[in-house]
Design a protein around this motif. Sequence first.
Motif, mmCIF file in Angstrom:
data_model
loop_
_atom_site.group_PDB
_atom_site.id
_atom_site.type_symbol
_atom_site.label_atom_id
_atom_site.label_comp_id
_atom_site.label_asym_id
_atom_site.label_seq_id
_atom_site.Cartn_x
_atom_site.Cartn_y
_atom_site.Cartn_z
ATOM 1 N N SER A 17 20.078 -51.208 59.103
ATOM 2 C CA SER A 17 20.691 -52.400 58.527
ATOM 3 C C SER A 17 21.654 -52.065 57.380
ATOM 4 O O SER A 17 22.700 -52.701 57.248
ATOM 5 C CB SER A 17 19.624 -53.401 58.071
ATOM 6 N N ARG A 54 22.999 -58.845 65.048
ATOM 7 C CA ARG A 54 22.013 -59.581 64.264
ATOM 8 C C ARG A 54 22.624 -60.042 62.939
ATOM 9 O O ARG A 54 22.394 -61.162 62.489
ATOM 10 C CB ARG A 54 20.820 -58.657 64.013
ATOM 11 N N PHE A 100 25.212 -62.906 63.303
ATOM 12 C CA PHE A 100 24.627 -64.113 63.882
ATOM 13 C C PHE A 100 24.636 -65.230 62.837
ATOM 14 O O PHE A 100 24.207 -65.047 61.716
ATOM 15 C CB PHE A 100 23.198 -63.822 64.348
ATOM 16 N N GLY A 101 25.117 -66.370 63.218
ATOM 17 C CA GLY A 101 25.234 -67.487 62.277
ATOM 18 C C GLY A 101 26.710 -67.747 62.018
ATOM 19 O O GLY A 101 27.146 -68.890 62.041
ATOM 20 N N VAL A 151 28.984 -66.203 64.030
ATOM 21 C CA VAL A 151 29.290 -66.400 65.461
ATOM 22 C C VAL A 151 27.958 -66.450 66.204
ATOM 23 O O VAL A 151 26.918 -66.094 65.653
ATOM 24 C CB VAL A 151 30.140 -65.244 66.050
ATOM 25 N N GLY A 152 27.986 -66.886 67.448
ATOM 26 C CA GLY A 152 26.798 -66.825 68.276
ATOM 27 C C GLY A 152 26.634 -65.414 68.845
ATOM 28 O O GLY A 152 27.592 -64.647 68.934
ATOM 29 N N ILE A 153 25.416 -65.063 69.215
ATOM 30 C CA ILE A 153 25.186 -63.790 69.921
ATOM 31 C C ILE A 153 24.241 -64.055 71.087
ATOM 32 O O ILE A 153 23.578 -65.088 71.139
ATOM 33 C CB ILE A 153 24.577 -62.709 69.001
ATOM 34 N N ASP A 154 24.188 -63.117 72.024
ATOM 35 C CA ASP A 154 23.153 -63.197 73.052
ATOM 36 C C ASP A 154 21.903 -62.538 72.501
ATOM 37 O O ASP A 154 21.866 -62.083 71.362
ATOM 38 C CB ASP A 154 23.631 -62.553 74.363
ATOM 39 N N SER A 155 20.844 -62.504 73.288
ATOM 40 C CA SER A 155 19.620 -61.905 72.778
ATOM 41 C C SER A 155 19.809 -60.386 72.683
ATOM 42 O O SER A 155 20.645 -59.800 73.353
ATOM 43 C CB SER A 155 18.455 -62.249 73.681
#
Lengths: 429, 429
Positions: A30, A221, A224-225, A227-231
């Motif tokens: 991270s 991760r 995210f927020g 833009v959208g992401i897939d799993s």
Amino acid sequence: MKKLSTRDMQFRSQFDMLISVRQSDAQDVSAPVRKIINNVRARGDEAVIAYTAQFDGHELRADAIALTDQQRRDAIAQVPAALRDALVLAKERIISFHKRQMPQDILYTDEAGLELGLRWTPLDAVGLYVPGGKAAYPSSVLMNALPAWVAGVKRIAMCVPMPNGHLNPLVLAAADICGVQEIYGIGGAQAVAALAYGTKRIPPVDRIVGPGNAYVAEAKRQVFGHVGIDSIAGPSEVVIVADKENRPEIIAMDLLAQAEHDERAQAILITNDARFAAGVEAAVAEALKTLPRRQIAGSSWADFGAIITVSDWDEAADLVNDIAPEHLEIMCADADGFSRKVRHAGAMFIGRHCPEAIGDYVGGPNHVLPTNRTARFASGLSVYDFLKRTTTIGAAQDGLKEIGPAAEILAQAEGLDAHAQSIALRLQK
Amino acid sequence: MKKLSTRDMQFRSQFDMLISVRQSDAQDVSAPVRKIINNVRARGDEAVIAYTAQFDGHELRADAIALTDQQRRDAIAQVPAALRDALVLAKERIISFHKRQMPQDILYTDEAGLELGLRWTPLDAVGLYVPGGKAAYPSSVLMNALPAWVAGVKRIAMCVPMPNGHLNPLVLAAADICGVQEIYGIGGAQAVAALAYGTKRIPPVDRIVGPGNAYVAEAKRQVFGHVGIDSIAGPSEVVIVADKENRPEIIAMDLLAQAEHDERAQAILITNDARFAAGVEAAVAEALKTLPRRQIAGSSWADFGAIITVSDWDEAADLVNDIAPEHLEIMCADADGFSRKVRHAGAMFIGRHCPEAIGDYVGGPNHVLPTNRTARFASGLSVYDFLKRTTTIGAAQDGLKEIGPAAEILAQAEGLDAHAQSIALRLQK
């Protein structure tokens, strides 16, 4: 490979270990990823170029971040016609299945006189991440790009790293077949950051999909927020439920087809017949002697493979639901009946003539599926990933009269006086 | 409050500032949250109890983490009948709308003879987070719990913190009306961790939904992947598109209804009439003199409020699409026609008689909506949040014959030999 039997006293603890063993070693990247994202946000293309030199060993000029038509054509020309035809067949079947998923808008007037609705609209722009190196699969390009296209997304931008300047012709051919023409030769967290926040050369997108390594997953991760992401996909897995009427060599090959993806892939056979189990075990050992990817497949099978012997199919169905596998092959007598007991699975392959590999390529349903037990709450990629909903409410004054007072009471109870007054003012008139 | 006009040379930069100004100050609580989650995973209820004492000032015994029937009954008894009736009306309307969303399974045989399908199944267990303190809204309980119930989720577990031991009767009454009986008196990151990983007293769930403070949001972000989560909600916002045929006091109250939620809420009026704009501005100032929550609403309006004057409605629609607002009220002559130009919005309120407050409580559609421009890619809460899909493929041998060879070619091109062999072995027979 582990051999388990539901008759064993220790079964439950062994089984719990089996289905959780792959979850433990996630690398924490991270901090470096946060730094990469911040740099790309601050310095744009310049940072993207620097990271591409550092991580991909590839010196890019700013005006060469986007591939040229010539680069694309040169790469595509290397792809044999038979392969191109197979990609086109896959494309047509994937489009056909995904079109059936398209949902309908809702609009109706209810008893109170309100007009209620729900409208589906496509996203404006989607970013498709395609890994470089060994996991660069043209089939993944199809599976990610086509649902977006079916959903009506106008702009699909693809990022694919070029390790040491090398382009993967198959990936470019697949993109071409899908009509994807906006392609950037970059990868890693820097590509995800560029897609999410935009740079001078790369306009931002609204959602990022596609598999990647630990850095790519962590970058998704973190954005995210915004833009959208897939799993976030983990290593692949299959559970095969099979009786003794199957040929052991076929079941063995199906297990190995999963195992050959990745040392951390997991292949599990559930059967009601101990002799058949032994036959499959022997067939796996035999096939591993000659399989080209025996190194990877053998390692996966040794470390994470399992054969579970059950007393009956109800027991098998319970285990399947506990695992919530990405892929489930059902090869017993009443395969369809068995499938009705399954609550959690990414994709099911029902009957003896449908190996999971069909679903990877040409079946029609998507091969981007929830891994690592997430089929408990997640689903495979679909047109829904590229659509969003807007609800609508329209009221005539009579409709407001009927339900407005209840809303006023609730607003007052929540201490939201302007809410209540916004209704009261309209009812006064 | 900012006054913008699209005729102004600086309009675009002012507008970009307006719609991004609230994004900057996210507090980084990832380190303390990671510690809380790790502790709850390691020490279970003991850690939950310790954090509850520390953060909520509430000493819990392990056997009192779950509320008793008596606690629930005592709280509910405090709720007046009129309020309960209003909650029941809201419940019925929310259920009715969400039932219309329920999707259909797919099953068909295609030209190649393959049987292709898609099945929807509900999640097994869902965790519902309800904030304590000022943002504890009974309407939120309904909006989060009822879509799960409509989707067929069997187990809904609720966490609501009890600051200094205080229970919120309205929240418990709303839970009771929704049939939610498994309630834990805990909150914060520790509650999210307990729901995600389970403790001795709290069985784990598959997905966690509901709003919360920065710690709750970060905890949801960190457990994402192990369980599902809903989108991370930011402060609320409204865009109102209105012509001069509206009463300025009504538009003013609609703007303040948004502003009174939170100092960081944003209310924007877009109009084609400068005199009307001035009238609304004056009406806001007037209403702010007496509004009970004038402190909060005034602060939001001063810092983030705006009135934008446009030349025509097409220009207004473009701005709305750039903003992608959570809530959009359309109060111009051809409101429905205008709504057709909107691509991105969480919820639309169409016409002069439907304030946003109707949607907060009794309209029927969900009030949990994408904030902070995420309506570009995200949607409001719905039954889809509590369902997942399993695709199915079944092939007879003839079907495999028709499409198997293309899959073999693709598998070989990707270097996945066991994939190819799993098909070839079946075609040999």
